[in-house]
Design a protein around this motif. Sequence first.
Motif, PDB file in Angstrom:
ATOM      1  N   LEU A  65      -6.155  -4.688  -7.002  1.00 40.08           N
ATOM      2  CA  LEU A  65      -4.848  -4.049  -6.841  1.00 40.08           C
ATOM      3  C   LEU A  65      -3.748  -4.835  -7.561  1.00 40.08           C
ATOM      4  O   LEU A  65      -3.559  -6.028  -7.332  1.00 40.08           O
ATOM      5  N   VAL A  66      -3.031  -4.130  -8.438  1.00 41.55           N
ATOM      6  CA  VAL A  66      -1.866  -4.693  -9.128  1.00 41.55           C
ATOM      7  C   VAL A  66      -0.644  -3.971  -8.594  1.00 41.55           C
ATOM      8  O   VAL A  66      -0.661  -2.743  -8.477  1.00 41.55           O
ATOM      9  N   ARG A  67       0.405  -4.712  -8.230  1.00 42.39           N
ATOM     10  CA  ARG A  67       1.626  -4.035  -7.802  1.00 42.39           C
ATOM     11  C   ARG A  67       2.605  -3.977  -8.961  1.00 42.39           C
ATOM     12  O   ARG A  67       2.817  -4.970  -9.659  1.00 42.39           O
ATOM     13  N   ILE A  68       3.187  -2.796  -9.145  1.00 39.56           N
ATOM     14  CA  ILE A  68       4.110  -2.598 -10.261  1.00 39.56           C
ATOM     15  C   ILE A  68       5.445  -2.062  -9.751  1.00 39.56           C
ATOM     16  O   ILE A  68       5.480  -1.163  -8.912  1.00 39.56           O
ATOM     17  N   THR A  87       0.803  -1.229   0.000  1.00 42.19           N
ATOM     18  CA  THR A  87       0.000   0.000   0.000  1.00 42.19           C
ATOM     19  C   THR A  87       0.834   1.277   0.000  1.00 42.19           C
ATOM     20  O   THR A  87       0.313   2.357  -0.230  1.00 42.19           O
ATOM     21  N   ASN A  88       2.139   1.151   0.308  1.00 41.99           N
ATOM     22  CA  ASN A  88       3.029   2.319   0.361  1.00 41.99           C
ATOM     23  C   ASN A  88       2.726   3.275   1.512  1.00 41.99           C
ATOM     24  O   ASN A  88       3.097   4.450   1.451  1.00 41.99           O
ATOM     25  N   ALA A  89       2.065   2.807   2.589  1.00 37.84           N
ATOM     26  CA  ALA A  89       1.833   3.661   3.761  1.00 37.84           C
ATOM     27  C   ALA A  89       3.170   3.882   4.488  1.00 37.84           C
ATOM     28  O   ALA A  89       3.950   2.949   4.691  1.00 37.84           O
ATOM     29  N   LEU A  90       3.444   5.144   4.862  1.00 37.34           N
ATOM     30  CA  LEU A  90       4.724   5.513   5.491  1.00 37.34           C
ATOM     31  C   LEU A  90       4.610   5.542   7.014  1.00 37.34           C
ATOM     32  O   LEU A  90       3.582   5.931   7.563  1.00 37.34           O
ATOM     33  N   VAL A  91       5.706   5.162   7.699  1.00 40.43           N
ATOM     34  CA  VAL A  91       5.792   5.244   9.159  1.00 40.43           C
ATOM     35  C   VAL A  91       6.520   6.549   9.526  1.00 40.43           C
ATOM     36  O   VAL A  91       7.518   6.905   8.900  1.00 40.43           O
ATOM     37  N   MET A 145      -1.261 -13.625  -4.886  1.00 41.97           N
ATOM     38  CA  MET A 145       0.129 -14.118  -4.963  1.00 41.97           C
ATOM     39  C   MET A 145       0.859 -13.868  -3.638  1.00 41.97           C
ATOM     40  O   MET A 145       0.727 -14.654  -2.719  1.00 41.97           O
ATOM     41  N   THR A 146       1.596 -12.739  -3.518  1.00 46.04           N
ATOM     42  CA  THR A 146       2.429 -12.510  -2.321  1.00 46.04           C
ATOM     43  C   THR A 146       1.631 -12.500  -1.019  1.00 46.04           C
ATOM     44  O   THR A 146       2.156 -12.822   0.039  1.00 46.04           O
ATOM     45  N   HIS A 147       0.364 -12.079  -1.054  1.00 42.77           N
ATOM     46  CA  HIS A 147      -0.421 -11.948   0.173  1.00 42.77           C
ATOM     47  C   HIS A 147      -1.575 -12.953   0.246  1.00 42.77           C
ATOM     48  O   HIS A 147      -2.521 -12.761   1.000  1.00 42.77           O
ATOM     49  N   LEU A 148      -1.460 -14.050  -0.541  1.00 44.16           N
ATOM     50  CA  LEU A 148      -2.519 -15.065  -0.562  1.00 44.16           C
ATOM     51  C   LEU A 148      -2.702 -15.704   0.819  1.00 44.16           C
ATOM     52  O   LEU A 148      -3.815 -16.043   1.221  1.00 44.16           O
ATOM     53  N   SER A 149      -1.596 -15.846   1.547  1.00 44.59           N
ATOM     54  CA  SER A 149      -1.665 -16.515   2.859  1.00 44.59           C
ATOM     55  C   SER A 149      -2.244 -15.607   3.944  1.00 44.59           C
ATOM     56  O   SER A 149      -2.545 -16.071   5.042  1.00 44.59           O
ATOM     57  N   VAL A 150      -2.392 -14.292   3.649  1.00 40.27           N
ATOM     58  CA  VAL A 150      -2.946 -13.368   4.643  1.00 40.27           C
ATOM     59  C   VAL A 150      -4.468 -13.552   4.684  1.00 40.27           C
ATOM     60  O   VAL A 150      -5.113 -13.601   3.633  1.00 40.27           O
ATOM     61  N   ARG A 167      -7.883  -9.523   7.288  1.00 40.73           N
ATOM     62  CA  ARG A 167      -6.633  -8.775   7.476  1.00 40.73           C
ATOM     63  C   ARG A 167      -6.220  -8.102   6.154  1.00 40.73           C
ATOM     64  O   ARG A 167      -5.756  -6.963   6.145  1.00 40.73           O
ATOM     65  N   ARG A 168      -6.427  -8.829   5.028  1.00 40.74           N
ATOM     66  CA  ARG A 168      -6.114  -8.258   3.707  1.00 40.74           C
ATOM     67  C   ARG A 168      -6.903  -6.976   3.485  1.00 40.74           C
ATOM     68  O   ARG A 168      -6.369  -5.969   3.037  1.00 40.74           O
ATOM     69  N   ALA A 169      -8.197  -7.007   3.805  1.00 42.70           N
ATOM     70  CA  ALA A 169      -9.064  -5.844   3.622  1.00 42.70           C
ATOM     71  C   ALA A 169      -8.562  -4.692   4.499  1.00 42.70           C
ATOM     72  O   ALA A 169      -8.467  -3.545   4.057  1.00 42.70           O
ATOM     73  N   GLU A 170      -8.211  -5.037   5.755  1.00 47.09           N
ATOM     74  CA  GLU A 170      -7.708  -4.053   6.712  1.00 47.09           C
ATOM     75  C   GLU A 170      -6.450  -3.360   6.161  1.00 47.09           C
ATOM     76  O   GLU A 170      -6.238  -2.166   6.349  1.00 47.09           O
ATOM     77  N   LEU A 171      -5.614  -4.130   5.466  1.00 46.68           N
ATOM     78  CA  LEU A 171      -4.356  -3.604   4.936  1.00 46.68           C
ATOM     79  C   LEU A 171      -4.531  -2.927   3.575  1.00 46.68           C
ATOM     80  O   LEU A 171      -3.585  -2.387   3.021  1.00 46.68           O
ATOM     81  N   GLY A 172      -5.743  -2.972   3.048  1.00 48.97           N
ATOM     82  CA  GLY A 172      -6.006  -2.316   1.759  1.00 48.97           C
ATOM     83  C   GLY A 172      -5.545  -3.137   0.567  1.00 48.97           C
ATOM     84  O   GLY A 172      -5.322  -2.596  -0.517  1.00 48.97           O
TER      85      GLY A 172
END
Length: 435
Positions: free
Chosen positions: A411-414, A200-204, A392-397, A401-406
């Motif tokens: 969503l396609v990651r590039i 999601t690119n959320a910053l800390v 793919m990368t987050h299938l196990s989530v 929790r996936r919805a919570e993380l957006g």
Amino acid sequence: MSDHDIDPTSPRMAPKPEVTKIDGRELKPSTLMMGYGYDPVLSEGSLKPPIFLTSTFAFPSAADGKRHFEGITGKRPGGADGLVYSRFNAPNQEILEDRLSVWDGAEDALSFSSGMTAICVLMLAYASQNDVIVHSGPLYAASEGFVAKVLAKFGVTYVDFPAGATREEIDAVIEKAQAQADEQGGKVCMVYLESPGNPTNALVDIEAVRASVDAAQLDCPIAIDNTFLGPLWQRPLDQGADIVVYSLTKYVGGHSDLVAGSIAGPKKWMEPVRMLRNTMGGICDPNTAWMLMRSLETVELRMNRAGENAAKVCEFLAQHPKVEGLGYLGMIKDARQQDIYDRHCKGAGSTFSLLLKGGEAECFRFLDALKIAKLAVSLGGTETLASHPASMTHLSVAEGRRAELGISDNLVRISIGIEDPDDLIADFTQALETV
Ligand SMILES: *Cc1c(COP(=O)(O)O)cnc(C)c1O
């Protein structure tokens, strides 16, 4: 006398002092990458460091052997002052570690055989039974799993907080973690961050975390996974982090042809990790270290080009009718996130999420239609990659929790590479037509 039988007393055989300044001007990392930490005089004049394929090192004398072991075992502070055995360290890895330190302005660095080895050895070095780890969320799935499943076997628990949390929210989380540690009979042993979060690119807010940790007088390191923006676009040690962590597999390696990791920071925080690496192994191999030195010579060039390409591609995607939105740090919509970006980041990176109008089916059609961009996970390589995190990368989530993380189905990651930007735009144009 043949040409290479050089007289060892000749001045041209004398090692040259390391040059890091000229007339008071500090040399930039991009300059230092061509030679820092290596003197050709010590290797037959070879301009590039040879790859040292050896498991062990001959001691000049028995007394030297003893002195080196005193350093390795910690009997004498300051570490080894000579090479002993390749599980501990070796020339290619030492040069690599010196050069990695330069980018983050760190006193010391340690290389590992993968990003995950770096993260696991780091956490194991600091966590004792019944301790608590405070971490930001989301984390790279394997990092999150190591805390929640592996460290849990030793009674280590965690408290997490969302990436965008404010100073007050972080204070509350640290207070909760301290109470949890007291109850378990342990301590808060590490604050572990990842920024920006994937995908999601959320910053800390690293500065806020530093202030919270100091206010609570916690004597534990703040570590941060800087894989997505480092070493060029974010230097977390400048914002108060103690330890910076990398999967070197991504932008630093940069050619999708190796797997490695590292951590960097002050010697004080590196030493316990070095001791555990000496015991467990997990140091990067000499061939990979050599490849990484090759990569570091162009890391600034590659990241600059990839960043410029991503800005052009995102400008195109943002106005496309089939695009619902973008998770790109160059186009932040939230004022709090923009404020963190302005204080912490020097560039928006080249990895972002693209939200298409539709769901999984539309994303799959788009991914299958791409002709230049490759359909693969990973990021930070010279080539553009695209993937679908939810399947793919987050299938196990877990779905909730996936919805919570957006991490939605649309969503396609590039990860944008260093190709010609107009060619990339042409590829995205034709692939979007299939959506
Ligand atoms: C890839 C990655 C890792 C793991 O690194 P490996 O080199 O694959 O072990 C850790 N953190 C982040 C953010 C990553 O992208």
